[in-house]
Design a protein around this motif. Structure first.
Motif, PDB file in Angstrom:
ATOM      1  N   ALA A   1       0.828  -1.198   0.000  1.00 35.34           N
ATOM      2  CA  ALA A   1       0.000   0.000   0.000  1.00 35.34           C
ATOM      3  C   ALA A   1       0.868   1.256   0.000  1.00 35.34           C
ATOM      4  O   ALA A   1       0.358   2.366  -0.103  1.00 35.34           O
ATOM      5  CB  ALA A   1      -0.918  -0.001   1.219  1.00 35.34           C
ATOM      6  N   SER A   2       2.177   1.077   0.109  1.00 41.04           N
ATOM      7  CA  SER A   2       3.135   2.181   0.157  1.00 41.04           C
ATOM      8  C   SER A   2       4.014   2.176  -1.086  1.00 41.04           C
ATOM      9  O   SER A   2       4.638   1.161  -1.415  1.00 41.04           O
ATOM     10  CB  SER A   2       4.016   2.046   1.402  1.00 41.04           C
ATOM     11  OG  SER A   2       5.222   2.767   1.262  1.00 41.04           O
ATOM     12  N   GLU A   3       4.100   3.312  -1.766  1.00 46.01           N
ATOM     13  CA  GLU A   3       4.930   3.431  -2.959  1.00 46.01           C
ATOM     14  C   GLU A   3       6.405   3.195  -2.628  1.00 46.01           C
ATOM     15  O   GLU A   3       7.095   2.454  -3.320  1.00 46.01           O
ATOM     16  CB  GLU A   3       4.762   4.818  -3.596  1.00 46.01           C
ATOM     17  CG  GLU A   3       3.475   4.999  -4.368  1.00 46.01           C
ATOM     18  CD  GLU A   3       3.430   4.183  -5.660  1.00 46.01           C
ATOM     19  OE1 GLU A   3       4.496   3.711  -6.116  1.00 46.01           O
ATOM     20  OE2 GLU A   3       2.320   4.005  -6.194  1.00 46.01           O
TER      21      GLU A   3
ATOM     22  N   LYS B   1      -5.853   3.940   0.517  1.00 43.02           N
ATOM     23  CA  LYS B   1      -4.764   3.383  -0.295  1.00 43.02           C
ATOM     24  C   LYS B   1      -4.740   1.864  -0.182  1.00 43.02           C
ATOM     25  O   LYS B   1      -4.530   1.148  -1.165  1.00 43.02           O
ATOM     26  CB  LYS B   1      -3.418   3.948   0.157  1.00 43.02           C
ATOM     27  CG  LYS B   1      -3.132   5.358  -0.291  1.00 43.02           C
ATOM     28  CD  LYS B   1      -1.689   5.727   0.037  1.00 43.02           C
ATOM     29  CE  LYS B   1      -1.329   7.102  -0.495  1.00 43.02           C
ATOM     30  NZ  LYS B   1       0.093   7.445  -0.212  1.00 43.02           N
TER      31      LYS B   1
ATOM     32  N   LYS C   1      -7.629   0.453  -2.141  1.00 41.11           N
ATOM     33  CA  LYS C   1      -7.420   0.530  -3.592  1.00 41.11           C
ATOM     34  C   LYS C   1      -6.565  -0.626  -4.102  1.00 41.11           C
ATOM     35  O   LYS C   1      -6.906  -1.285  -5.085  1.00 41.11           O
ATOM     36  CB  LYS C   1      -6.766   1.867  -3.947  1.00 41.11           C
ATOM     37  CG  LYS C   1      -6.573   2.084  -5.435  1.00 41.11           C
ATOM     38  CD  LYS C   1      -5.949   3.446  -5.720  1.00 41.11           C
ATOM     39  CE  LYS C   1      -5.730   3.648  -7.217  1.00 41.11           C
ATOM     40  NZ  LYS C   1      -5.112   4.983  -7.503  1.00 41.11           N
TER      41      LYS C   1
END
Length: 299
Positions: A104-106, A158, A161
Motif C-alpha cells: 500500500a506504500s509506494e 490506499k 485501492k
C-alpha cells in the motif's frame, strides 16, 4: 459485530519466519517443521518462496522443499511467487496455491520489489492469468496496511485501492499485512472498514506483526469485525528485511490461545503446536517469541 465461529490459521513460519535467518537452514529441517505443523492441525502452510536466491538466499532450496513435502490430505501447501518465472517453477513442483506480494506504500514497493505499486500490479497480471490456466489459486498480500517504515501513516483508502485491484485481478483472498507492527486496534478497525467496503469480509485475512506488542489486541479488534483468517508464524519467527527493527509475525501459539479463550474453533492442537515452536527455535538457535509457547514448554 460478533466473533466468527471458527478461524483458519495460515502458517507462514516456514517461509516468512525463516526467510531472513542469516545462517543456512537445511532442507530436512524445513521439511520436518512443515510436517510437524501439519500434525499439529495446521491446514494451510506457506512452505516456500520462489524468489531469486540472490535476494533471499534462505529460500534457495524452494524446489527441494516443495518436491520433498510429505503431502497430507486436507492441507494446503502454498508458495510465494512474485513473478511468472517463479510461478512456472512452483507449478513444476506441484504447488496447489501461490501468492503474490503487493504494497500500500509506494516507497516500500520500490524498496521491496523494485517497482511502483502500479507496476507491481502489472507484473502480477500474467501470473494470475497463468495460474488460472493451471487451475491454481492465488492469494494476494498487501503490506504496510497500518504503517510504512519510510512513509509513516498509510491512508486506509490506499490499502482498499490496492486490495481491490488484487481481488479484481483474481486473487481469491487478500491478506492485510501490518508489516512493521505499528498498528493499534482502532487503526486496524478503520483500515478494515475501508477495505471491506470493496471486498467481502470472508475474502480477507489479517497478517499482523508484533513489533510494538499490539498484534493480539489488533487481532481481537478485527475478529470483532468478522475476520476469520489469520496469518501467523510458529514461535513468532520472522521479520522483514526492508523494515528495520520489525520483529516477527504474531506467534501462532499465542493466536490459538487467544481464539480458544474466545470459544472460536481452529482444529489446532495447542500443545503440539507449542512443542513444534520449542523444537524449531532450539534447532536453529533462535529465541521463542511465543509467551504461550514458552510457558507450555516449561510444564
Amino acid at each position: 459485530m460478533s466473533f466468527p465461529s471458527s478461524v483458519r490459521l495460515v502458517e507462514v513460519g516456514p517461509r516468512d519466519g525463516l526467510q531472513n535467518e542469516p545462517e543456512p537452514i537445511d532442507t530436512a529441517t524445513k521439511l520436518a517443521l512443515i510436517d510437524r505443523l501439519g500434525l499439529a492441525g495446521i491446514r494451510h502452510i506457506e512452505a516456500a518462496s520462489f524468489v531469486s536466491p540472490k535476494w533471499v538466499p534462505q529460500m534457495a532450496d524452494h524446489r527441494e522443499v516443495m518436491n520433498g513435502l510429505e503431502r497430507r490430505e486436507g492441507i494446503t501447501y502454498s508458495a510465494l511467487t512474485p513473478n511468472l518465472k517463479g510461478l512456472e517453477a512452483a507449478l513444476e513442483c506441484g504447488a496447489e496455491e501461490v501468492a503474490v506480494f503487493g504494497a500500500a506504500s509506494e516507497t516500500f514497493s520500490q524498496k521491496n520489489i523494485n517497482c511502483s505499486v502500479a507496476e507491481s500490479l502489472e507484473r502480477f497480471a500474467p501470473v494470475l492469468e497463468r495460474a488460472k490456466q493451471a487451475n491454481v489459486r492465488v492469494r494476494g498480500y498487501v503490506s504496510c496496511v497500518l504503517g510504512c517504515p519510510y512513509e509513516g501513516e498509510i491512508a486506509p483508502d490506499k490499502v482498499a485501492k490496492v486490495s481491490k485491484a488484487l481481488f479484481e485481478m483474481g486473487c481469491y483472498e487478500i491478506s492485510l499485512g501490518d508489516t512493521i507492527g505499528t498498528g493499534t486496534p482502532l487503526k486496524a478497525k478503520r483500515m478494515l472498514e475501508a477495505v471491506a467496503k470493496e471486498i467481502p469480509m470472508a475474502k480477507l485475512a489479517a497478517h499482523f506483526h508484533d513489533t510494538y506488542g499490539q498484534a493480539l489486541a489488533n487481532l481481537y479488534a478485527v475478529l470483532e469485525e468478522g475476520i476469520a483468517v489469520i496469518d501467523s508464524s510458529v514461535a513468532g519467527l520472522g521479520g522483514c528485511p526492508y523494515a528495520k527493527g520489525a520483529s516477527g509475525n504474531v506467534a501462532s501459539e499465542d493466536v490459538v490461545y487467544l481464539i480458544n479463550g474466545l470459544g472460536i474453533k481452529s482444529g489446532i492442537d495447542l500443545d503440539a503446536l507449542a512443542a513444534t515452536g520449542h523444537w524449531i527455535t532450539q534447532t536453529i538457535g533462535r529465541p521463542n517469541r511465543s509467551k504461550v509457547g514458552v510457558a507450555l514448554s516449561k510444564k
